[in-house]
Design an enzyme around this catalytic site. Structure first.
Site, PDB file in Angstrom:
ATOM      1  N   MET A   1      10.907  -4.189  12.203  1.00 50.23           N
ATOM      2  CA  MET A   1      12.111  -4.257  11.366  1.00 50.23           C
ATOM      3  C   MET A   1      12.030  -3.257  10.217  1.00 50.23           C
ATOM      4  O   MET A   1      13.003  -2.568   9.910  1.00 50.23           O
ATOM      5  CB  MET A   1      12.315  -5.666  10.820  1.00 50.23           C
ATOM      6  CG  MET A   1      12.739  -6.683  11.853  1.00 50.23           C
ATOM      7  SD  MET A   1      14.423  -6.378  12.453  1.00 50.23           S
ATOM      8  CE  MET A   1      14.859  -8.014  13.018  1.00 50.23           C
TER       9      MET A   1
ATOM     10  N   HIS B   1      10.211   4.704 -12.723  1.00 50.78           N
ATOM     11  CA  HIS B   1      10.417   4.336 -11.321  1.00 50.78           C
ATOM     12  C   HIS B   1      11.767   4.843 -10.806  1.00 50.78           C
ATOM     13  O   HIS B   1      11.894   5.181  -9.630  1.00 50.78           O
ATOM     14  CB  HIS B   1      10.305   2.825 -11.153  1.00 50.78           C
ATOM     15  CG  HIS B   1       8.998   2.284 -11.642  1.00 50.78           C
ATOM     16  ND1 HIS B   1       7.790   2.615 -11.070  1.00 50.78           N
ATOM     17  CD2 HIS B   1       8.714   1.463 -12.679  1.00 50.78           C
ATOM     18  CE1 HIS B   1       6.816   2.015 -11.721  1.00 50.78           C
ATOM     19  NE2 HIS B   1       7.349   1.303 -12.708  1.00 50.78           N
TER      20      HIS B   1
ATOM     21  N   CYS C   1      10.937 -10.399  11.878  1.00 53.24           N
ATOM     22  CA  CYS C   1      10.522 -10.331  13.276  1.00 53.24           C
ATOM     23  C   CYS C   1       9.121 -10.930  13.347  1.00 53.24           C
ATOM     24  O   CYS C   1       8.712 -11.636  12.424  1.00 53.24           O
ATOM     25  CB  CYS C   1      10.591  -8.909  13.820  1.00 53.24           C
ATOM     26  SG  CYS C   1       9.501  -7.692  13.044  1.00 53.24           S
ATOM     27  N   GLY C   2       8.382 -10.677  14.391  1.00 59.64           N
ATOM     28  CA  GLY C   2       7.061 -11.274  14.537  1.00 59.64           C
ATOM     29  C   GLY C   2       6.098 -10.848  13.443  1.00 59.64           C
ATOM     30  O   GLY C   2       5.437 -11.674  12.816  1.00 59.64           O
ATOM     31  N   THR C   3       6.011  -9.544  13.190  1.00 56.64           N
ATOM     32  CA  THR C   3       5.109  -9.022  12.158  1.00 56.64           C
ATOM     33  C   THR C   3       5.855  -8.422  10.971  1.00 56.64           C
ATOM     34  O   THR C   3       5.261  -8.207   9.930  1.00 56.64           O
ATOM     35  CB  THR C   3       4.210  -7.920  12.720  1.00 56.64           C
ATOM     36  OG1 THR C   3       5.036  -6.829  13.150  1.00 56.64           O
ATOM     37  CG2 THR C   3       3.346  -8.427  13.864  1.00 56.64           C
TER      38      THR C   3
ATOM     39  N   HIS D   1       9.209  -1.779  -8.884  1.00 56.36           N
ATOM     40  CA  HIS D   1       8.879  -0.355  -8.832  1.00 56.36           C
ATOM     41  C   HIS D   1       9.675   0.434  -7.802  1.00 56.36           C
ATOM     42  O   HIS D   1       9.879   1.639  -7.980  1.00 56.36           O
ATOM     43  CB  HIS D   1       7.393  -0.168  -8.534  1.00 56.36           C
ATOM     44  CG  HIS D   1       6.515  -0.678  -9.631  1.00 56.36           C
ATOM     45  ND1 HIS D   1       5.141  -0.608  -9.556  1.00 56.36           N
ATOM     46  CD2 HIS D   1       6.787  -1.271 -10.830  1.00 56.36           C
ATOM     47  CE1 HIS D   1       4.615  -1.125 -10.658  1.00 56.36           C
ATOM     48  NE2 HIS D   1       5.599  -1.545 -11.439  1.00 56.36           N
TER      49      HIS D   1
ATOM     50  N   ARG E   1       5.099 -14.446  12.272  1.00 57.17           N
ATOM     51  CA  ARG E   1       3.796 -14.760  12.863  1.00 57.17           C
ATOM     52  C   ARG E   1       2.622 -14.521  11.908  1.00 57.17           C
ATOM     53  O   ARG E   1       1.490 -14.855  12.251  1.00 57.17           O
ATOM     54  CB  ARG E   1       3.602 -13.940  14.138  1.00 57.17           C
ATOM     55  CG  ARG E   1       4.587 -14.309  15.226  1.00 57.17           C
ATOM     56  CD  ARG E   1       4.454 -13.423  16.430  1.00 57.17           C
ATOM     57  NE  ARG E   1       5.406 -13.818  17.462  1.00 57.17           N
ATOM     58  CZ  ARG E   1       5.769 -13.043  18.475  1.00 57.17           C
ATOM     59  NH1 ARG E   1       5.267 -11.822  18.583  1.00 57.17           N
ATOM     60  NH2 ARG E   1       6.636 -13.479  19.361  1.00 57.17           N
TER      61      ARG E   1
ATOM     62  N   ARG F   1      11.408   8.256  -9.465  1.00 60.20           N
ATOM     63  CA  ARG F   1      10.742   8.236  -8.151  1.00 60.20           C
ATOM     64  C   ARG F   1      11.694   7.810  -7.033  1.00 60.20           C
ATOM     65  O   ARG F   1      11.649   8.347  -5.931  1.00 60.20           O
ATOM     66  CB  ARG F   1       9.522   7.307  -8.201  1.00 60.20           C
ATOM     67  CG  ARG F   1       8.465   7.851  -9.142  1.00 60.20           C
ATOM     68  CD  ARG F   1       7.373   6.858  -9.401  1.00 60.20           C
ATOM     69  NE  ARG F   1       6.413   7.437 -10.351  1.00 60.20           N
ATOM     70  CZ  ARG F   1       5.634   6.702 -11.109  1.00 60.20           C
ATOM     71  NH1 ARG F   1       5.674   5.380 -11.034  1.00 60.20           N
ATOM     72  NH2 ARG F   1       4.787   7.284 -11.925  1.00 60.20           N
TER      73      ARG F   1
ATOM     74  N   ASP G   1      14.852 -11.149  14.976  1.00 62.71           N
ATOM     75  CA  ASP G   1      14.822 -11.062  16.431  1.00 62.71           C
ATOM     76  C   ASP G   1      14.325 -12.425  16.915  1.00 62.71           C
ATOM     77  O   ASP G   1      14.234 -13.376  16.121  1.00 62.71           O
ATOM     78  CB  ASP G   1      13.972  -9.884  16.916  1.00 62.71           C
ATOM     79  CG  ASP G   1      12.482 -10.034  16.659  1.00 62.71           C
ATOM     80  OD1 ASP G   1      12.058 -11.059  16.055  1.00 62.71           O
ATOM     81  OD2 ASP G   1      11.720  -9.146  17.054  1.00 62.71           O
TER      82      ASP G   1
END
Length: 143
Positions: free
Chosen positions: A71, A133, A65-67, A98, A109, A136, A8
Site C-alpha cells: 500500500m 520541515h 494490507c498485510g504488511t 516532520h 499482520r 523539506r 485489501d
C-alpha cells in the site's frame, strides 16, 4: 476532518475497528472498500484512495494490507501523497510532525489492535510542525 479508508483482503478484518476509532474521535470516515475479505489487488484500492485525498485537500487516508508495504509503495507513486508505513505511535507522531504525511499505511499482520489504536491516536492528533520541515516537504514535491 475526513478520512478515506481502504484495505485489501489481508487488511480487511481490522477495517471496522479502525473506522469506529476514527469516528469516536469526531471525524468522518469514508470507506472505499473492499466490501468483503475476498482476494483483491491492493494497488486498485491504494490508487483510488490517493485520488480521493488529492481531490479533497482537507482529508487524509488510511491504507491497510498485510504488511502495509504494498500500500505504501503504491500510494507514494502519486505526486502530492506522502504515505507513511507506521508500526508504532512514535513513527506515526514523527511522520505527522516532520513529514506532514497525508496517508497512513499499516500492516494488519504485523501490528495488534492495541498498537493500531496508539498509531491512530498519534496520527490523528499530531499537527505538522512546519518550519525547517516545510522546506523539506517542498523539496519532496519538486520534480
Amino acid at each position: 476532518m475526513t478520512y478515506f479508508i481502504a484495505t485489501d483482503h489481508a487488511g480487511f478484518s481490522i477495517k471496522d475497528h479502525v473506522k469506529e476509532f476514527i469516528r469516536q474521535k469526531g471525524h468522518e470516515v469514508i470507506d472505499l472498500g473492499p466490501a468483503s475479505a475476498d482476494r483483491v489487488d491492493y494497488p486498485d484500492y491504494a490508487h483510488e484512495l490517493c485520488q480521493k485525498v488529492l481531490e479533497n485537500r482537507e482529508s487524509a487516508g488510511i491504507l491497510i494490507c498485510g504488511t502495509g508495504i504494498g500500500m505504501s509503495i503504491t500510494a507514494n507513486r502519486h505526486k502530492g501523497i506522502r504515505a507513511a508505513l507506521c508500526h508504532d505511535a512514535y513513527t506515526a507522531t514523527l511522520t505527522r510532525m516532520h513529514n506532514d504525511a497525508n496517508v497512513l499505511c499499516m500492516g494488519e499482520r504485523v501490528v495488534g489492535l492495541g498498537v493500531v489504536d496508539s498509531i491512530l491516536e498519534a496520527f490523528l492528533s499530531t499537527p505538522f510542525e512546519g518550519g525547517r520541515h516545510a522546506c523539506r516537504i517542498g523539496k519532496i514535491e519538486q520534480e
